[in-house]
Enzyme design. Structure first.
Site, short mmCIF file in Angstrom:
data_model
loop_
_atom_site.label_atom_id
_atom_site.label_comp_id
_atom_site.label_asym_id
_atom_site.label_seq_id
_atom_site.Cartn_x
_atom_site.Cartn_y
_atom_site.Cartn_z
N LYS A 176 0.85 -1.18 0.00
CA LYS A 176 0.00 0.00 0.00
C LYS A 176 0.89 1.23 0.00
O LYS A 176 1.73 1.41 0.89
CB LYS A 176 -0.91 0.00 1.24
N LYS A 186 1.35 10.12 5.61
CA LYS A 186 1.46 8.73 6.06
C LYS A 186 2.74 8.06 5.56
O LYS A 186 2.81 6.83 5.49
CB LYS A 186 0.20 7.95 5.62
N GLU A 195 7.57 -6.69 1.25
CA GLU A 195 6.35 -6.56 2.08
C GLU A 195 5.42 -7.76 1.88
O GLU A 195 4.88 -8.31 2.83
CB GLU A 195 5.59 -5.28 1.71
N LYS A 228 -2.26 -1.45 -3.83
CA LYS A 228 -3.11 -0.27 -3.76
C LYS A 228 -2.28 0.98 -3.83
O LYS A 228 -1.27 1.03 -3.12
CB LYS A 228 -3.89 -0.34 -2.44
N SER A 268 -10.39 5.52 -4.52
CA SER A 268 -11.34 6.62 -4.68
C SER A 268 -10.88 7.67 -5.69
O SER A 268 -11.68 8.16 -6.48
CB SER A 268 -11.57 7.28 -3.31
C1 PBG Z 1 -7.51 3.37 5.66
C2 PBG Z 1 -7.80 3.21 4.21
C3 PBG Z 1 -7.61 4.15 3.19
C4 PBG Z 1 -8.17 3.58 2.04
C5 PBG Z 1 -8.63 2.30 2.38
N1 PBG Z 1 -8.37 2.07 3.73
C6 PBG Z 1 -7.11 5.55 3.21
C7 PBG Z 1 -5.76 5.84 3.68
O1 PBG Z 1 -4.91 4.97 3.86
O2 PBG Z 1 -5.52 7.03 3.91
C8 PBG Z 1 -8.26 4.27 0.72
C9 PBG Z 1 -9.31 3.75 -0.22
C10 PBG Z 1 -9.64 4.66 -1.34
O3 PBG Z 1 -9.01 5.72 -1.55
O4 PBG Z 1 -10.58 4.32 -2.08
N2 PBG Z 1 -6.38 2.86 6.18
#
Ligand code: PBG
Length: 346
Positions: free
Chosen positions: A213, A236, A252, A267, A293
């Protein structure tokens, strides 16, 4: 030699190339294209992310995600019912935590009666055959918007966070979750969650780790949806991965598999197809991808301006995930894609 020269002269007169191989032959008709197609998208590949809120008869559109709404449980049941009717195998749950329940330690995450657990119980009783995926991370529950506990100097604490994640995971497992999906990127959380699940007789609860991620700007609209973006102090990047790296994603994934992950996730999706491909080729394990998103927002914005054809672009992006090697795809377009697939089958 004279005969060959004559044949060449004949072709030249007809303005034809001398080609034995013409790749276009296999593209000449729809039926041939169907026979030689190497990858195909199926409704079986889709996971629909959904946002739940407290209350009744609440339907809140999310401005940056046209077509996606936060729904109270009474309305969520109809929405999920549509997904089930279309044959979508699983949904991924993202409850919205009211601001007054957010604390620095994210304690609400492990409350067995929090909205997540109530969403799980409601959907399990309504749709026993539907797979439920539960996000494990503290950001919806913390007042600072981080996925982990924050020390006074701003450092995100790892091992202390894992303890809370384990409690969060157990609460979801007790409520009936099928797949736990830790999206927090703390080190060692997969092994800790696996051990705790097994100790509590949850051997069949699966873990899909968000193994690769990235610290991505594509999560913006999701943070709007959960009201976490405005709270977030800093970024983050001390726990999510650097978009510059590929080998690190493989390390990972290797660690999460050693620790007991059943599936791994990459992701975001579209800008990271190289990672999907390398993970699948290296490990040959169930590999999921999240069309996040921001990717959804980008496509919908272009489609709303008629700059892109919505249906075609949705299907092309999802097929590209299959080509890269993804086994399943989390996408906010799951319902529209399932409808298009049904139409295509006619
Ligand atoms: C939370 C999480 C996030 C997403 C899924 N779980 C956001 C982040 O890490 O800030 C993002 C999903 C998306 O953007 O559709 N840990």
């Amino acid at each position: 030699a004279a005969a060959i020269d004559a044949a060449a002269a004949d072709l030249a007169a007809k303005r034809q190339l001398s080609l034995r191989m013409r790749p276009r032959r296999n593209r000449a008709d729809a039926w041939t294209r169907r026979l030689v197609a190497e990858n195909r998208l199926s409704t079986d590949d889709l996971i629909l992310p959904i946002f739940s809120v407290d209350g009744e008869n609440r339907r809140e559109p999310i401005a940056s995600m046209p077509g996606v709404e936060r729904l109270s449980l009474d309305l969520l049941v109809a929405h999920v019912g549509e997904a089930v009717e279309l044959g979508i195998p699983a949904v991924a749950l993202f409850p919205v935590t009211p601001i007054d329940l957010k604390t620095p330690d994210g304690a609400e995450a492990a409350n067995p009666d929090n909205l997540m657990c109530r969403t799980i119980r409601t959907l399990k009783s309504q749709f026993p055959e539907l797979g439920l995926v539960g996000d494990v991370a503290l950001d919806p529950y913390t007042s600072h918007g981080h996925d982990g506990l924050v020390r006074e100097d701003g450092v995100i604490l790892n091992d202390e966070t894992v303890e809370v994640l384990v409690a969060q995971a157990l609460a979801q497992a007790d409520a009936g979750i099928d797949i736990l999906a830790p999206s927090d990127m703390m080190d060692g959380r997969i092994g800790a969650i696996r051990d705790a699940l097994d100790a509590r007789d949850h051997q069949l609860v699966r873990i899909c780790s968000y193994a690769a991620k990235y610290a991505s700007a594509f999560y913006g609209p999701f943070r709007d949806a959960l009201n976490t973006g405005g709270l977030l102090k800093g970024d983050k990047r001390t726990y999510q991965m650097d978009p510059a790296n590929t080998d690190e994603a493989l390390r990972e994934v290797a660690l999460d598999l050693q620790e007991g992950a059943d599936m791994v996730m990459v992701k975001p999706g579209m800008p990271y197809l190289d990672i999907v491909s390398r993970v699948k080729q290296t490990f040959a394990v169930p590999t999921f991808v999240y069309q996040v998103s921001g990717e959804y927002a980008m496509l919908k914005a272009a489609a709303a301006n008629s700059w892109l054809d919505n249906d075609k672009i949705v299907m092309e992006t999802l097929l590209a995930f299959k080509r890269a090697g993804a086994d399943a795809i989390l996408t906010y377009s799951a319902i529209e894609a399932a409808k298009l697939l049904r139409q295509m089958r006619g």
